[in-house]
Structures are given as structure tokens and as C-alpha cells.
Scaffold this motif. Structure first.
Motif, PDB file in Angstrom:
ATOM      1  N   VAL A   8       1.054  -1.229   0.022  1.00  0.00           N
ATOM      2  CA  VAL A   8      -0.167   0.834  -0.160  1.00  0.00           C
ATOM      3  C   VAL A   8       0.981   1.021   0.347  1.00  0.00           C
ATOM      4  N   HIS A   9       0.860   2.075  -1.453  1.00  0.00           N
ATOM      5  CA  HIS A   9       2.114   3.207  -1.622  1.00  0.00           C
ATOM      6  C   HIS A   9       1.043   4.011  -1.662  1.00  0.00           C
ATOM      7  N   ASN A  10       0.842   4.789  -1.325  1.00  0.00           N
ATOM      8  CA  ASN A  10      -0.249   6.179  -1.842  1.00  0.00           C
ATOM      9  C   ASN A  10       0.181   7.523  -1.461  1.00  0.00           C
ATOM     10  N   LEU A  11       0.437   7.624  -1.687  1.00  0.00           N
ATOM     11  CA  LEU A  11       1.567   8.684  -0.847  1.00  0.00           C
ATOM     12  C   LEU A  11       0.842  10.361  -1.263  1.00  0.00           C
ATOM     13  N   ARG A  12      -0.143  10.527  -1.580  1.00  0.00           N
ATOM     14  CA  ARG A  12      -1.276  11.513  -1.429  1.00  0.00           C
ATOM     15  C   ARG A  12      -2.151  11.111  -0.669  1.00  0.00           C
ATOM     16  N   LEU A  13      -2.304  10.031   0.298  1.00  0.00           N
ATOM     17  CA  LEU A  13      -3.476  10.570   1.413  1.00  0.00           C
ATOM     18  C   LEU A  13      -2.897   9.597   2.372  1.00  0.00           C
ATOM     19  N   LEU A  14      -1.343  10.126   2.333  1.00  0.00           N
ATOM     20  CA  LEU A  14      -1.084   9.795   3.587  1.00  0.00           C
ATOM     21  C   LEU A  14      -1.998  11.329   4.683  1.00  0.00           C
ATOM     22  N   ARG A  15      -1.893  10.139   6.513  1.00  0.00           N
ATOM     23  CA  ARG A  15      -2.423  10.969   6.640  1.00  0.00           C
ATOM     24  C   ARG A  15      -0.743  10.930   7.975  1.00  0.00           C
ATOM     25  N   GLU A  16      -1.183  12.148   9.564  1.00  0.00           N
ATOM     26  CA  GLU A  16      -0.534  12.384  10.854  1.00  0.00           C
ATOM     27  C   GLU A  16      -1.306  11.777  11.196  1.00  0.00           C
ATOM     28  N   THR A  17      -1.541  10.791  11.701  1.00  0.00           N
ATOM     29  CA  THR A  17      -2.426  10.149  12.703  1.00  0.00           C
ATOM     30  C   THR A  17      -1.422   8.350  12.364  1.00  0.00           C
ATOM     31  N   GLU A  18      -1.823   7.799  13.784  1.00  0.00           N
ATOM     32  CA  GLU A  18      -1.415   6.339  14.170  1.00  0.00           C
ATOM     33  C   GLU A  18      -1.992   5.331  13.794  1.00  0.00           C
ATOM     34  N   GLU A  19      -4.167   5.849  13.568  1.00  0.00           N
ATOM     35  CA  GLU A  19      -5.180   5.032  13.681  1.00  0.00           C
ATOM     36  C   GLU A  19      -4.623   4.556  11.768  1.00  0.00           C
ATOM     37  N   VAL A  20      -5.437   3.319  11.802  1.00  0.00           N
ATOM     38  CA  VAL A  20      -4.590   2.725  10.510  1.00  0.00           C
ATOM     39  C   VAL A  20      -6.001   2.717   9.518  1.00  0.00           C
ATOM     40  N   GLU A  21      -6.028   2.961   8.668  1.00  0.00           N
ATOM     41  CA  GLU A  21      -7.101   3.410   7.559  1.00  0.00           C
ATOM     42  C   GLU A  21      -8.255   1.750   6.915  1.00  0.00           C
ATOM     43  N   SER A  22      -8.747   1.697   6.856  1.00  0.00           N
ATOM     44  CA  SER A  22     -10.130   0.531   6.847  1.00  0.00           C
ATOM     45  C   SER A  22      -9.550   0.156   5.559  1.00  0.00           C
ATOM     46  N   TRP A  23      -9.116   1.063   4.812  1.00  0.00           N
ATOM     47  CA  TRP A  23      -9.056   0.671   3.348  1.00  0.00           C
ATOM     48  C   TRP A  23      -8.444   0.229   3.016  1.00  0.00           C
ATOM     49  N   ALA A  24      -6.887   0.599   3.868  1.00  0.00           N
ATOM     50  CA  ALA A  24      -5.544   0.166   3.503  1.00  0.00           C
ATOM     51  C   ALA A  24      -5.432  -1.411   4.131  1.00  0.00           C
ATOM     52  N   ALA A  25      -6.184  -1.348   5.396  1.00  0.00           N
ATOM     53  CA  ALA A  25      -6.071  -2.977   6.354  1.00  0.00           C
ATOM     54  C   ALA A  25      -6.724  -3.509   4.526  1.00  0.00           C
ATOM     55  N   ALA A  26      -7.914  -3.728   4.540  1.00  0.00           N
ATOM     56  CA  ALA A  26      -8.556  -4.436   3.917  1.00  0.00           C
ATOM     57  C   ALA A  26      -7.727  -4.612   2.338  1.00  0.00           C
ATOM     58  N   PHE A  27      -7.433  -4.139   1.519  1.00  0.00           N
ATOM     59  CA  PHE A  27      -5.897  -4.604   1.176  1.00  0.00           C
ATOM     60  C   PHE A  27      -4.911  -4.934   0.593  1.00  0.00           C
ATOM     61  N   ASP A  28      -3.962  -4.980   2.169  1.00  0.00           N
ATOM     62  CA  ASP A  28      -3.555  -5.999   2.642  1.00  0.00           C
ATOM     63  C   ASP A  28      -3.809  -7.353   3.270  1.00  0.00           C
ATOM     64  N   ASP A  29      -5.561  -7.411   4.081  1.00  0.00           N
ATOM     65  CA  ASP A  29      -5.946  -8.191   4.045  1.00  0.00           C
ATOM     66  C   ASP A  29      -6.055  -9.248   3.326  1.00  0.00           C
ATOM     67  N   TRP A  30      -6.549  -8.719   2.571  1.00  0.00           N
ATOM     68  CA  TRP A  30      -7.335  -9.631   0.636  1.00  0.00           C
ATOM     69  C   TRP A  30      -5.615  -9.903   0.411  1.00  0.00           C
ATOM     70  N   ILE A  31      -4.266  -9.370  -0.128  1.00  0.00           N
ATOM     71  CA  ILE A  31      -3.232  -9.541  -0.871  1.00  0.00           C
ATOM     72  C   ILE A  31      -3.078 -10.846   0.279  1.00  0.00           C
ATOM     73  N   GLY A  32      -3.157 -10.631   1.567  1.00  0.00           N
ATOM     74  CA  GLY A  32      -2.743 -11.700   2.755  1.00  0.00           C
ATOM     75  C   GLY A  32      -2.983 -13.109   2.771  1.00  0.00           C
ATOM     76  N   GLU A  33      -4.397 -13.101   2.449  1.00  0.00           N
ATOM     77  CA  GLU A  33      -5.177 -14.274   1.381  1.00  0.00           C
ATOM     78  C   GLU A  33      -5.031 -14.798   0.556  1.00  0.00           C
ATOM     79  N   GLN A  34      -4.431 -14.166  -0.422  1.00  0.00           N
ATOM     80  CA  GLN A  34      -4.085 -15.110  -1.966  1.00  0.00           C
ATOM     81  C   GLN A  34      -2.418 -15.396  -1.414  1.00  0.00           C
ATOM     82  N   LEU A  35      -1.656 -15.199  -0.913  1.00  0.00           N
ATOM     83  CA  LEU A  35      -0.843 -15.385  -0.700  1.00  0.00           C
ATOM     84  C   LEU A  35      -0.327 -16.301  -0.030  1.00  0.00           C
ATOM     85  N   GLU A  36      -1.197 -15.848   1.020  1.00  0.00           N
ATOM     86  CA  GLU A  36      -1.360 -17.607   1.969  1.00  0.00           C
ATOM     87  C   GLU A  36      -1.548 -19.080   1.544  1.00  0.00           C
TER      88      GLU A  36
END
Length: 260
Positions: A165-193
Motif C-alpha cells: 500500500v503506497h499512496n503518498l497522496r493519502l498519507l495522514r499524521e495519524t496512528e490510526e490505520v485506514e480501514s481501506w489500507a488494511a482491507a487491501f493488505d488483508d486481501w493480498i495476504g489471503e491470496q499469498l497464503e
């Protein structure tokens, strides 16, 4: 023993001087894995229509970024190259009829040295940077990585360095994880496994939030995943070793392909 292949997110250049959980993980990873006799890195920051191979016998360090803490620009990673490994790579690519181009005096971009500076800080293992081609299809990228799979049996580590997940235009000063980023990573992870290449090769249409996670201007950061996977085609096993986020959505993860 066969050395595993890795996909390693290199994050921001500031990672080079940070002591966060991801930096500490990379340091531990270097001591945990079998020490390789050479490291081949497909870097997101070397995008070329030709398959290039850096053939320098001694590397300089590129500080190919701006706007970061001054101390980042003082870091040098003077790793050597290795002519024998260069020649083996050329032979393997020639065997598969892939045109290659030797390149001299390029230096190590930050996609290479930032992660290796944590994993192998003494810079005493030969490093061979290879270009990626973000315009190729994922299947072609995977096949190119597969051409080098036999190197792993020669104690040579193959790393794809980029960011899922590498979208520099959507970076924010926050420690809260964006739900869309986690959803994408989770989907990729399921396919990798499950090593679901059909789904992964068509991730742009099938993965949730693919447009946000991998915008057209940043596809070169996703491509190294396929090069690293291809190098482990005979194993077809994937294990997520680490996952965190920076600035809400910059994915910092590491996947290991194959076992040791």
C-alpha cells in the motif's frame, strides 16, 4: 539449505534512522535468517524497460530523496558486488532468453540500502541490485523472478523491495490505520497464503480498494512482490512476518516465501 525469498516494504527513507517496531524487526530478521553469501534486490526505485543488472564491484550509496532529517544523508552503505554472482545472473537470464543490460556506477538506491542497513549493518555481504519493469504484467514479473530461483540453492537471498500500500497522496499524521489500507493488505495476504496466482495477477480488478492502495503512479512499488514470489515458485509457501502502518496507510510489511 535453501535461502528464502522475501518481500520487504522499505517505507520512508526516514526508516534508516528510526528505532520503531519495524526497524527493530528488520534488525532481528537479519540475525534470524541464514546468513547469505549474496543478496539480490529487485528495487521499486529502479524501474526500467530493460532488465538491468548492477555489475559494480563496490557500491556507492544514493540519497535519492529530499526533505528528510539531515542524519539520513550521512548514512553510507558501502556493500561490495560479486562478479561471480553477476555472471550467474546473466547466464540464468540468457538461458530463458531475457535480454539483460549490465549497468555500472549507479549506486544503491534507498529501496536497497535502507532495509539492508538494518538487516546487515556491517555491509559486508555482496549486493546485486536488479531493476524491475512496472509496465510488464504481474505474470511476466513473476516469471522473471522464477528465472533466478536456483540462486536460492546457492545461499543467495532474493528480495523484492517496495510497498503493498503506497499512496503518498493519502498519507495522514495519524496512528490510526485506514480501514481501506488494511482491507487491501488483508486481501493480498489471503491470496499469498493460498498462492492464488489467478487472483493476484488480476489484483487491480479483484482486490478491494486496489485503486487507492496501488495508484497508477506507484505500481512500481507493488511489482517487487511478484519478482520475489516467482523466485519461490517451487515452494509456493508464504508467511507474513510483520505488519504495521505509517501515516495511516503506508504499509510496512514483510513476507517470506519458502522456508529454511
Amino acid at each position: 539449505m535453501t535461502v528464502p525469498a522475501l518481500f520487504v516494504a522499505h517505507g520512508s527513507p526516514a526508516l534508516a534512522v528510526q528505532n520503531n517496531a519495524y526497524a527493530r524487526f528488520l534488525k532481528e530478521l537479519g540475525s534470524r535468517l541464514p546468513r547469505p553469501r549474496g543478496i539480490v534486490v529487485f528495487s521499486a526505485h529502479w524501474d526500467s524497460p530493460d532488465q538491468c543488472v548492477d555489475v559494480d564491484e563496490q557500491h556507492i550509496t544514493l540519497h535519492d530523496f529530499y526533505g528528510f532529517p539531515e542524519e539520513v544523508y550521512t548514512i553510507e552503505y558501502p556493500a561490495p558486488g560479486d562478479p561471480a554472482i553477476h555472471n550467474e545472473i546473466f547466464s540464468l537470464f540468457k538461458l530463458h532468453n531475457l535480454h539483460t543490460r549490465p549497468v555500472q556506477n549507479r549506486g544503491l538506491d534507498h529501496g536497497v540500502w535502507v532495509i539492508l542497513n538494518h538487516m546487515y549493518p556491517e555491509a559486508d555481504i555482496p549486493v546485486i541490485p536488479l531493476s524491475i519493469d512496472s509496465r510488464r504484467s504481474p505474470k511476466e514479473q513473476y516469471m522473471i523472478g522464477g528465472m533466478l530461483s536456483s540462486l536460492r540453492e546457492q545461499d543467495i537471498m532474493i528480495i523484492g523491495s517496495g510497498g503493498l500500500v503506497h499512496n503518498l497522496r493519502l498519507l495522514r499524521e495519524t496512528e490510526e490505520v485506514e480501514s481501506w489500507a488494511a482491507a487491501f493488505d488483508d486481501w493480498i495476504g489471503e491470496q499469498l497464503e493460498t498462492w492464488n496466482l489467478k487472483q493476484l495477477f488480476d489484483y487491480g480488478k479483484r482486490a478491494p480498494y486496489a485503486h487507492e492502495a496501488v495508484p497508477s503512479y506507484a505500481k512500481e512499488h507493488f511489482a517487487p512482490l511478484f519478482y520475489a514470489m516467482g523466485a519461490a515458485d517451487h515452494d509456493r509457501s508464504a508467511e507474513k512476518l510483520f505488519q504495521s502502518y505509517d501515516h495511516g496507510c503506508l504499509s510496512l510489511n514483510c513476507w517470506m516465501f519458502g522456508t529454511f
